[in-house]
Write an enzyme that holds these catalytic residues in place. Structure first.
Site, PDB file in Angstrom:
ATOM      1  N   THR A 121       0.853  -1.194   0.000  1.00  0.00           N
ATOM      2  CA  THR A 121       0.000   0.000   0.000  1.00  0.00           C
ATOM      3  C   THR A 121       0.884   1.237   0.000  1.00  0.00           C
ATOM      4  OG1 THR A 121      -1.639  -1.239   1.229  1.00  0.00           O
ATOM      5  CG2 THR A 121      -1.859   1.154   1.271  1.00  0.00           C
ATOM      6  N   LEU A 153      -6.669  -8.486   0.416  1.00  0.00           N
ATOM      7  CA  LEU A 153      -6.928  -9.628   1.297  1.00  0.00           C
ATOM      8  C   LEU A 153      -6.973  -9.204   2.756  1.00  0.00           C
ATOM      9  CD1 LEU A 153      -4.096 -10.592   2.895  1.00  0.00           C
ATOM     10  CD2 LEU A 153      -3.552 -11.437   0.639  1.00  0.00           C
ATOM     11  N   LYS A 204      -6.775   1.793  -3.256  1.00  0.00           N
ATOM     12  CA  LYS A 204      -6.467   1.021  -2.046  1.00  0.00           C
ATOM     13  C   LYS A 204      -6.719   1.844  -0.768  1.00  0.00           C
ATOM     14  CE  LYS A 204      -4.755  -1.879   0.802  1.00  0.00           C
ATOM     15  NZ  LYS A 204      -4.932  -3.277   1.013  1.00  0.00           N
ATOM     16  N   CYS A 260      -3.373  -2.324   9.030  1.00  0.00           N
ATOM     17  CA  CYS A 260      -3.797  -1.603   7.817  1.00  0.00           C
ATOM     18  C   CYS A 260      -4.678  -0.395   8.094  1.00  0.00           C
ATOM     19  CB  CYS A 260      -4.516  -2.564   6.887  1.00  0.00           C
ATOM     20  SG  CYS A 260      -3.483  -3.976   6.480  1.00  0.00           S
ATOM     21  N   LYS A 263      -3.147   2.636  10.018  1.00  0.00           N
ATOM     22  CA  LYS A 263      -2.038   3.202   9.222  1.00  0.00           C
ATOM     23  C   LYS A 263      -2.558   3.886   7.961  1.00  0.00           C
ATOM     24  CE  LYS A 263       0.206  -0.036   6.687  1.00  0.00           C
ATOM     25  NZ  LYS A 263       0.007   0.216   5.272  1.00  0.00           N
TER      26      LYS A 263
HETATM   27  C1  UGA Z   1      -8.092  -4.867   5.928  1.00  0.00           C
HETATM   28  C2  UGA Z   1      -9.037  -4.852   4.717  1.00  0.00           C
HETATM   29  O1  UGA Z   1     -10.296  -5.418   5.096  1.00  0.00           O
HETATM   30  C3  UGA Z   1      -8.454  -5.625   3.541  1.00  0.00           C
HETATM   31  O2  UGA Z   1      -9.316  -5.526   2.415  1.00  0.00           O
HETATM   32  C4  UGA Z   1      -7.076  -5.048   3.188  1.00  0.00           C
HETATM   33  O3  UGA Z   1      -6.446  -5.772   2.141  1.00  0.00           O
HETATM   34  C5  UGA Z   1      -6.191  -5.098   4.429  1.00  0.00           C
HETATM   35  O4  UGA Z   1      -6.817  -4.360   5.508  1.00  0.00           O
HETATM   36  C6  UGA Z   1      -4.851  -4.494   4.070  1.00  0.00           C
HETATM   37  O5  UGA Z   1      -4.809  -3.310   3.707  1.00  0.00           O
HETATM   38  O6  UGA Z   1      -3.854  -5.229   4.020  1.00  0.00           O
HETATM   39  P1  UGA Z   1      -7.505  -6.637   7.870  1.00  0.00           P
HETATM   40  O7  UGA Z   1      -6.839  -5.488   8.563  1.00  0.00           O
HETATM   41  O8  UGA Z   1      -6.774  -7.917   7.724  1.00  0.00           O
HETATM   42  O9  UGA Z   1      -7.969  -6.215   6.368  1.00  0.00           O
HETATM   43  O10 UGA Z   1      -8.824  -6.993   8.692  1.00  0.00           O
HETATM   44  P2  UGA Z   1     -10.356  -6.549   8.674  1.00  0.00           P
HETATM   45  O11 UGA Z   1     -11.165  -7.759   8.652  1.00  0.00           O
HETATM   46  O12 UGA Z   1     -10.613  -5.525   7.652  1.00  0.00           O
HETATM   47  O13 UGA Z   1     -10.510  -5.876  10.131  1.00  0.00           O
HETATM   48  C7  UGA Z   1      -9.836  -4.695  10.496  1.00  0.00           C
HETATM   49  C8  UGA Z   1     -10.295  -4.228  11.862  1.00  0.00           C
HETATM   50  O14 UGA Z   1     -11.643  -3.762  11.812  1.00  0.00           O
HETATM   51  C9  UGA Z   1     -10.280  -5.308  12.945  1.00  0.00           C
HETATM   52  O15 UGA Z   1      -9.793  -4.749  14.147  1.00  0.00           O
HETATM   53  C10 UGA Z   1     -11.729  -5.702  13.095  1.00  0.00           C
HETATM   54  O16 UGA Z   1     -12.064  -6.225  14.362  1.00  0.00           O
HETATM   55  C11 UGA Z   1     -12.396  -4.367  12.849  1.00  0.00           C
HETATM   56  N1  UGA Z   1     -13.813  -4.497  12.426  1.00  0.00           N
HETATM   57  C12 UGA Z   1     -14.110  -5.050  11.210  1.00  0.00           C
HETATM   58  C13 UGA Z   1     -14.821  -4.021  13.251  1.00  0.00           C
HETATM   59  O17 UGA Z   1     -14.564  -3.501  14.369  1.00  0.00           O
HETATM   60  N2  UGA Z   1     -16.121  -4.092  12.813  1.00  0.00           N
HETATM   61  C14 UGA Z   1     -16.448  -4.636  11.605  1.00  0.00           C
HETATM   62  O18 UGA Z   1     -17.658  -4.665  11.275  1.00  0.00           O
HETATM   63  C15 UGA Z   1     -15.427  -5.129  10.802  1.00  0.00           C
END
Ligand code: UGA
Length: 429
Positions: A121, A153, A204, A260, A263
């Site tokens: 990113t 992902l 992104k 992610c 940041k």
């Molecule tokens: C996120 C994005 O969803 C991906 O599409 C992206 O590729 C990635 O960042 C990245 O830039 O590499 P990730 O950080 O692995 O993925 O996890 P998420 O499932 O998006 O969750 C991120 C945070 O949001 C977690 O702390 C999760 O608990 C929180 N969250 C998620 C909530 O508090 N509520 C929700 O409804 C969904």
């Protein structure tokens, strides 16, 4: 095709393993000898469901090769993906030093025609810097095209997200590079967006920031629901059924964490500021996210009153379920705030205790939720692990000093727990 990935973090390792599994020959370049030796034995440095098996199978089939050496892999490759980290600097910008350093190494080892694509990113405009380096250092007679191919992902579901993405974004300005990148993704059934470098880079950040915005919106609605005596989960279900809004990423909780969203939201605010635009909407997204963690502590105080001499048990440390990742996990802030007020902390997480030990001090780590409950004045759930969903609450109640629960992920039926004698507070209910 022959492909090289630079970097074996979540993005590099998972995408490399998937592309190897598609039948390509894939090199992965790292810079730590021990890690590369381990990877070649199938020992992976992260927990990600299904990844170890996928890596082992493809290493055994000699399709996946981990190396420290640019000299063999780069000249042999049709496509080189840059998938190294871009951490936040003190000023909130993305640190591009590794991206630029590896671009130079790639350039020096090019042979024939190669597409060099960034998966990390990176802020809009980074392509100009990388392209300049590729042009400056490539040997005479070689040809190189640049591309920006951001990755979407998620940790915890990284393999299936890679095999079944919602879209593939290809920022490439030459037909030859576009064709090579379409070819390498041909086993993946997803719409392809072809665009220029700057647009691909911005997609992104815009996507991650919008998802973070949805979560902060859900947390703000949760807060308002508590004040108005409404049920936030019903409100969010009610709005999520509108297809224009969608029901994903609307779960309120202790705030978004991970490597992610925090940041990337910061970086987009900073990119905007550098271009004389104050992205105050995203500043509010960040503020609401910080508030979500402080709100857990406020609720704990509401239940316990004075924190002195109290023990709080924490269930779940990782920033979300199905990962051992502690980067920017809400648990870190929540535990630090509680400890500053003199609370003793015991905690359990199915996968992240080893990583938690590096960032959290004076926490008593336990081997299951029941040990955490033992002698605790309050239990706080911070990660939505499946194994926390079906606990024996009669046993938990017996073990706790006082039967109090803050359900930071809305895992439980509050009414039921109240009937069983617990003081229960969820998020927005
Ligand atoms: C996120 C994005 O969803 C991906 O599409 C992206 O590729 C990635 O960042 C990245 O830039 O590499 P990730 O950080 O692995 O993925 O996890 P998420 O499932 O998006 O969750 C991120 C945070 O949001 C977690 O702390 C999760 O608990 C929180 N969250 C998620 C909530 O508090 N509520 C929700 O409804 C969904």
């Amino acid at each position: 095709m022959t492909i090289t990935f630079i970097g074996h973090g979540y993005v590099g390792l998972v995408t490399a393993a998937v592309f190897a599994d598609f039948g390509n020959k894939v090199y992965v370049i790292g810079h730590t000898k021990d890690k590369i030796e381990n990877l070649n034995k199938g020992i992976i440095p992260i927990f990600e469901p299904g990844l170890e098996e996928l890596v082992k199978e493809n290493v055994a089939a000699k399709r996946l090769i981990f190396t420290l050496d640019y000299k063999i892999s780069i000249p042999d490759s049709d496509i080189v993906f840059i998938a190294v980290g871009t951490p936040t600097t003190k000023t909130g910008d993305a640190d591009l030093s590794t991206v630029l350093l590896v671009a130079e190494q790639i350039a020096k080892n090019l042979k024939g025609y190669t597409v060099v694509a960034t998966k990390s990113t990176v802020p809009t405009g980074t392509n100009k810097k990388v392209r300049r380096i590729l042009e400056e250092f490539r040997p005479k007679g070689t040809e190189v095209d640049y591309a920006s191919v951001p990755e979407f992902l998620r940790e915890g579901s990284a393999i299936s997200d890679t095999v079944h993405p919602d879209r593939i974004v290809i920022g490439a300005e030459s037909k030859r590079a576009q064709e090579a990148l379409i070819k390498v993704h041909k086993q993946i059934n997803a719409p392809v967006i072809l665009t220029n470098f700057d647009t691909a880079e911005l997609i992104k950040y815009a996507a991650n920031s919008f998802l973070a915005l949805k979560i902060s919106y859900a947390n703000a609605i949760a807060k308002l629901s508590e004040i108005l005596n409404a049920d936030a989960l019903k409100v969010l279900e009610g709005i999520g059924m509108d297809k224009r809004i969608g029901d994903k990423f609307l779960s309120p909780g202790p705030g978004y964490g991970g490597s992610c969203f925090p940041k990337d939201v910061k970086a987009l605010i900073s990119i905007a500021k550098d271009n004389d635009y104050q992205f105050s909407l995203l500043e509010d997204v960040e503020n609401i996210n910080h508030q979500a963690k402080r709100d857990i502590v406020r609720k704990a105080r509401k239940i316990l009153g004075d924190f002195r001499g109290k023990r709080i048990g924490i269930l779940g440390l990782a920033y979300k379920a199905n990962t051992d990742d502690m980067r920017d996990a809400p648990a870190i802030d929540v535990i630090n705030l509680l400890q500053n007020d003199g609370v003793k902390i015991s905690a359990f997480d199915p996968k992240s205790i080893e990583n938690a030990e590096r960032v959290l001090k004076n926490v008593e780590y336990k081997k299951d939720p029941y040990e955490v409950a033992s002698g605790a004045d309050l239990l706080i759930i911070l990660t939505e692990w499946n194994e926390f969903k079906e606990l024996d609450f009669a046993d938990i109640k017996k073990k706790m000093k006082s039967p109090n629960i803050i359900d930071g992920r809305n895992l439980y039926d509050g009414e039921k727990l109240r009937k069983e004698g617990f003081t229960y507070i969820g998020i927005g209910r």
